[in-house]
Enzyme design. Structure first.
Site, PDB file in Angstrom:
ATOM      1  CE  LYS A  36     -30.965 -91.726 -83.882  1.00 56.16           C
ATOM      2  NZ  LYS A  36     -31.425 -93.268 -83.516  1.00 56.16           N
ATOM      3  CD  GLU A  91     -33.650 -96.812 -81.612  1.00 56.39           C
ATOM      4  OE1 GLU A  91     -34.342 -95.070 -81.924  1.00 56.39           O
ATOM      5  OE2 GLU A  91     -32.525 -96.337 -82.212  1.00 56.39           O
ATOM      6  NE  ARG A  93     -26.318 -97.602 -79.730  1.00 58.04           N
ATOM      7  CZ  ARG A  93     -26.951 -96.488 -79.087  1.00 58.04           C
ATOM      8  NH1 ARG A  93     -26.737 -96.307 -77.779  1.00 58.04           N
ATOM      9  NH2 ARG A  93     -27.999 -95.866 -79.874  1.00 58.04           N
TER      10      ARG A  93
HETATM   11  C1  3PG Z   1     -28.771 -93.020 -79.021  1.00 56.78           C
HETATM   12  O1  3PG Z   1     -28.682 -93.478 -80.196  1.00 56.78           O
HETATM   13  O2  3PG Z   1     -28.516 -93.252 -78.116  1.00 56.78           O
HETATM   14  C2  3PG Z   1     -30.923 -92.200 -78.183  1.00 56.78           C
HETATM   15  O3  3PG Z   1     -30.482 -90.980 -79.242  1.00 56.78           O
HETATM   16  C3  3PG Z   1     -30.565 -91.828 -77.369  1.00 56.78           C
HETATM   17  O4  3PG Z   1     -29.714 -90.891 -77.316  1.00 56.78           O
HETATM   18  P1  3PG Z   1     -30.289 -90.291 -75.548  1.00 56.78           P
HETATM   19  O5  3PG Z   1     -29.591 -90.818 -74.385  1.00 56.78           O
HETATM   20  O6  3PG Z   1     -29.730 -88.843 -75.597  1.00 56.78           O
HETATM   21  O7  3PG Z   1     -31.135 -90.344 -75.461  1.00 56.78           O
END
Ligand code: 3PG
Length: 220
Positions: free
Chosen positions: A140, A52, A56
């Site tokens: 999710k 994924e 961002r």
């Molecule tokens: C996110 O979208 O930031 C993810 O959920 C990753 O989360 P994490 O860094 O806590 O694994």
């Protein structure tokens, strides 16, 4: 008979196939375009082929294109999709799936008609019920740990036995076990195998090693 657009069952099956191919979906924030391909390769080499890539950062779209080109065997999800315009952009790139951190009725309705399947982000039972009205059965759960973690998801299974989740947000190599033991969890998402410090140091071997540890502990 519902009056809202219904997601075809074939889209749920496509998402199931993607999630069944991995126990973990790495969630990546790519700050520098030159990191995109070596980072993706480090993860694929460690045994994680479903990625994924979050929208961002400014280079995220170009990063997805480069990864697609360099690693055609990888399955690419576009993450942090917040509106229909971004969804359309991801369709144009040709990603394999789209992930949202939270989901509006407009996004559910658009995704129900899209060729690119959506893994919609939810945090509450009410949001699942909204997605259900559009035919969605896979979600999710985000941010998972902050919203009650594996205990919360276990409780979701009571009223929603046919719904399955990919918990993400605060998932670690250790607590992933609690989630993956639940019958309503299809896989987990997380960033622990690609920490920003190793990305900044361009320590691709280190990322492959963390990935390997994760896939050995949670094989698919
Ligand atoms: C996110 O979208 O930031 C993810 O959920 C990753 O989360 P994490 O860094 O806590 O694994």
């Amino acid at each position: 008979m519902s009056s809202v657009t219904q997601l075809p069952a074939s889209q749920t099956a496509r998402l199931d196939a993607i999630c069944a191919s991995t126990s973990i979906i790495p969630v990546l924030v790519i700050e520098k375009l030159e990191h995109a391909v070596p980072l993706a390769k480090a993860l694929v080499d460690g045994g994680l082929g479903v990625l994924e890539i979050t929208l961002r950062t400014d280079c995220a779209v170009e990063a997805m294109k480069q990864i697609r080109e360099a690693l055609p065997q990888a399955t690419i999800g576009a993450g942090t999709v917040l509106d229909v315009d971004q969804y359309r952009q991801c369709e144009e790139i040709g990603v394999d799936f789209v992930v949202t951190p939270g989901t509006t009725p407009a996004l559910f309705a658009y995704a129900a008609n899209s060729e690119v399947p959506l893994l919609p982000g939810v945090a509450t039972v009410s949001e699942v019920v909204t997605g259900r009205e559009f035919g969605f059965r896979r979600f999710k759960f985000f941010p998972a740990e902050a919203n009650g973690g594996a205990k919360a998801l276990k409780s979701f299974g009571g009223p929603l036995p046919e719904v399955k989740f990919c918990p993400t947000g605060g998932v670690t190599v250790d607590n992933a076990a609690d989630y993956l033991a639940l019958p309503n969890v299809i896989c987990v998402g997380g960033s622990w195998m690609a920490p920003q410090s190793l990305i900044d140091q361009e320590d691709w071997a280190g990322i492959t090693e963390l990935t390997r540890q994760a896939t050995q502990r949670y094989p698919r």
